[in-house]
Design a protein around this motif. Structure first.
Motif, PDB file in Angstrom:
ATOM      1  N   ALA A   1     -11.497  15.426  -2.946  1.00  0.00           N
ATOM      2  CA  ALA A   1     -11.404  14.563  -4.120  1.00  0.00           C
ATOM      3  C   ALA A   1      -9.922  14.321  -4.350  1.00  0.00           C
ATOM      4  O   ALA A   1      -9.121  15.256  -4.352  1.00  0.00           O
ATOM      5  CB  ALA A   1     -12.038  15.236  -5.322  1.00  0.00           C
ATOM      6  N   LEU A   2      -9.539  13.086  -4.511  1.00  0.00           N
ATOM      7  CA  LEU A   2      -8.141  12.691  -4.628  1.00  0.00           C
ATOM      8  C   LEU A   2      -7.859  12.242  -6.052  1.00  0.00           C
ATOM      9  O   LEU A   2      -8.664  11.516  -6.652  1.00  0.00           O
ATOM     10  CB  LEU A   2      -7.872  11.527  -3.670  1.00  0.00           C
ATOM     11  N   HIS A   3      -6.726  12.685  -6.615  1.00  0.00           N
ATOM     12  CA  HIS A   3      -6.277  12.151  -7.900  1.00  0.00           C
ATOM     13  C   HIS A   3      -4.929  11.484  -7.686  1.00  0.00           C
ATOM     14  O   HIS A   3      -4.044  12.046  -7.034  1.00  0.00           O
ATOM     15  CB  HIS A   3      -6.139  13.224  -8.983  1.00  0.00           C
ATOM     16  N   LEU A   4      -4.773  10.282  -8.247  1.00  0.00           N
ATOM     17  CA  LEU A   4      -3.522   9.525  -8.176  1.00  0.00           C
ATOM     18  C   LEU A   4      -2.933   9.395  -9.573  1.00  0.00           C
ATOM     19  O   LEU A   4      -3.633   8.991 -10.503  1.00  0.00           O
ATOM     20  CB  LEU A   4      -3.768   8.111  -7.631  1.00  0.00           C
ATOM     21  N   TRP A   5      -1.665   9.762  -9.722  1.00  0.00           N
ATOM     22  CA  TRP A   5      -0.941   9.516 -10.970  1.00  0.00           C
ATOM     23  C   TRP A   5      -0.239   8.174 -10.801  1.00  0.00           C
ATOM     24  O   TRP A   5       0.735   8.059 -10.064  1.00  0.00           O
ATOM     25  CB  TRP A   5       0.078  10.613 -11.228  1.00  0.00           C
ATOM     26  N   MET A   6      -0.717   7.151 -11.470  1.00  0.00           N
ATOM     27  CA  MET A   6      -0.206   5.799 -11.278  1.00  0.00           C
ATOM     28  C   MET A   6       1.006   5.483 -12.145  1.00  0.00           C
ATOM     29  O   MET A   6       1.589   4.406 -12.028  1.00  0.00           O
ATOM     30  CB  MET A   6      -1.314   4.770 -11.547  1.00  0.00           C
ATOM     31  N   GLY A   7       1.410   6.402 -13.025  1.00  0.00           N
ATOM     32  CA  GLY A   7       2.564   6.143 -13.888  1.00  0.00           C
ATOM     33  C   GLY A   7       2.312   4.923 -14.748  1.00  0.00           C
ATOM     34  O   GLY A   7       1.239   4.763 -15.326  1.00  0.00           O
ATOM     35  N   SER A   8       3.258   4.025 -14.780  1.00  0.00           N
ATOM     36  CA  SER A   8       3.107   2.808 -15.583  1.00  0.00           C
ATOM     37  C   SER A   8       2.525   1.649 -14.767  1.00  0.00           C
ATOM     38  O   SER A   8       2.362   0.552 -15.285  1.00  0.00           O
ATOM     39  CB  SER A   8       4.455   2.398 -16.179  1.00  0.00           C
ATOM     40  N   CYS A   9       2.208   1.886 -13.497  1.00  0.00           N
ATOM     41  CA  CYS A   9       1.669   0.831 -12.625  1.00  0.00           C
ATOM     42  C   CYS A   9       0.213   0.548 -12.993  1.00  0.00           C
ATOM     43  O   CYS A   9      -0.623   1.445 -12.975  1.00  0.00           O
ATOM     44  CB  CYS A   9       1.760   1.248 -11.163  1.00  0.00           C
ATOM     45  N   THR A  10      -0.083  -0.693 -13.312  1.00  0.00           N
ATOM     46  CA  THR A  10      -1.458  -1.089 -13.624  1.00  0.00           C
ATOM     47  C   THR A  10      -2.023  -2.024 -12.560  1.00  0.00           C
ATOM     48  O   THR A  10      -3.107  -2.570 -12.733  1.00  0.00           O
ATOM     49  CB  THR A  10      -1.520  -1.793 -14.994  1.00  0.00           C
ATOM     50  N   ASP A  11      -1.319  -2.184 -11.465  1.00  0.00           N
ATOM     51  CA  ASP A  11      -1.703  -3.110 -10.400  1.00  0.00           C
ATOM     52  C   ASP A  11      -2.804  -2.489  -9.533  1.00  0.00           C
ATOM     53  O   ASP A  11      -2.564  -1.525  -8.809  1.00  0.00           O
ATOM     54  CB  ASP A  11      -0.474  -3.439  -9.560  1.00  0.00           C
ATOM     55  N   GLN A  12      -3.998  -3.055  -9.612  1.00  0.00           N
ATOM     56  CA  GLN A  12      -5.124  -2.543  -8.838  1.00  0.00           C
ATOM     57  C   GLN A  12      -4.867  -2.633  -7.343  1.00  0.00           C
ATOM     58  O   GLN A  12      -5.288  -1.757  -6.579  1.00  0.00           O
ATOM     59  CB  GLN A  12      -6.410  -3.281  -9.195  1.00  0.00           C
ATOM     60  N   ALA A  13      -4.160  -3.660  -6.901  1.00  0.00           N
ATOM     61  CA  ALA A  13      -3.861  -3.797  -5.468  1.00  0.00           C
ATOM     62  C   ALA A  13      -3.002  -2.633  -4.981  1.00  0.00           C
ATOM     63  O   ALA A  13      -3.207  -2.129  -3.874  1.00  0.00           O
ATOM     64  CB  ALA A  13      -3.171  -5.130  -5.199  1.00  0.00           C
ATOM     65  N   GLN A  14      -2.053  -2.188  -5.801  1.00  0.00           N
ATOM     66  CA  GLN A  14      -1.213  -1.038  -5.431  1.00  0.00           C
ATOM     67  C   GLN A  14      -2.075   0.224  -5.331  1.00  0.00           C
ATOM     68  O   GLN A  14      -1.942   1.003  -4.395  1.00  0.00           O
ATOM     69  CB  GLN A  14      -0.113  -0.830  -6.474  1.00  0.00           C
ATOM     70  N   ARG A  15      -2.959   0.412  -6.308  1.00  0.00           N
ATOM     71  CA  ARG A  15      -3.845   1.578  -6.286  1.00  0.00           C
ATOM     72  C   ARG A  15      -4.743   1.537  -5.054  1.00  0.00           C
ATOM     73  O   ARG A  15      -4.886   2.539  -4.347  1.00  0.00           O
ATOM     74  CB  ARG A  15      -4.684   1.637  -7.562  1.00  0.00           C
ATOM     75  N   ASP A  16      -5.329   0.388  -4.767  1.00  0.00           N
ATOM     76  CA  ASP A  16      -6.210   0.260  -3.605  1.00  0.00           C
ATOM     77  C   ASP A  16      -5.456   0.539  -2.304  1.00  0.00           C
ATOM     78  O   ASP A  16      -5.985   1.169  -1.393  1.00  0.00           O
ATOM     79  CB  ASP A  16      -6.851  -1.121  -3.559  1.00  0.00           C
TER      80      ASP A  16
END
Length: 94
Positions: free
Chosen positions: A41-56
């Motif tokens: 199971a992976l958890h990502l801390w995205m910080g202030s990034c709300t860009d779904q493409a970056q997360r994907d």
């Protein structure tokens, strides 16, 4: 794998960061915990990034390196990093 789920920022240490200077605006801290015989199971801390493409894209990099069976993500940052820090990278945008 099910769709990524947003959760409240966990107060945990990150294992490392997902790196891709060509496609990600900044390294994305991650933590992978064993989720059974099929993977992590992976958890990502995205910080202030709300860009779904970056997360994907970060998820694609992680899946290239690990057997990821579930993903959660949050804003904010981890409380720190394990030592030594383990970074994942993968050249090329997709």
């Amino acid at each position: 794998m099910t769709a990524p789920t947003r959760i409240t920022c966990p107060q945990l240490q990150a294992e490392g960061a997902i790196l891709d200077e060509d496609c990600l605006d900044a390294p994305i801290p991650y933590r992978a915990d064993l989720a059974g015989p099929d993977g992590v199971a992976l958890h990502l801390w995205m910080g202030s990034c709300t860009d779904q493409a970056q997360r994907d894209h970060a998820i694609r990099i992680a899946r290239h390196n690990r057997d990821v069976v579930a993903v959660t993500y949050s804003d904010g940052q981890p409380v720190g990093f394990w030592q030594p820090r383990v970074d994942m990278g993968w050249g090329g945008c997709s």
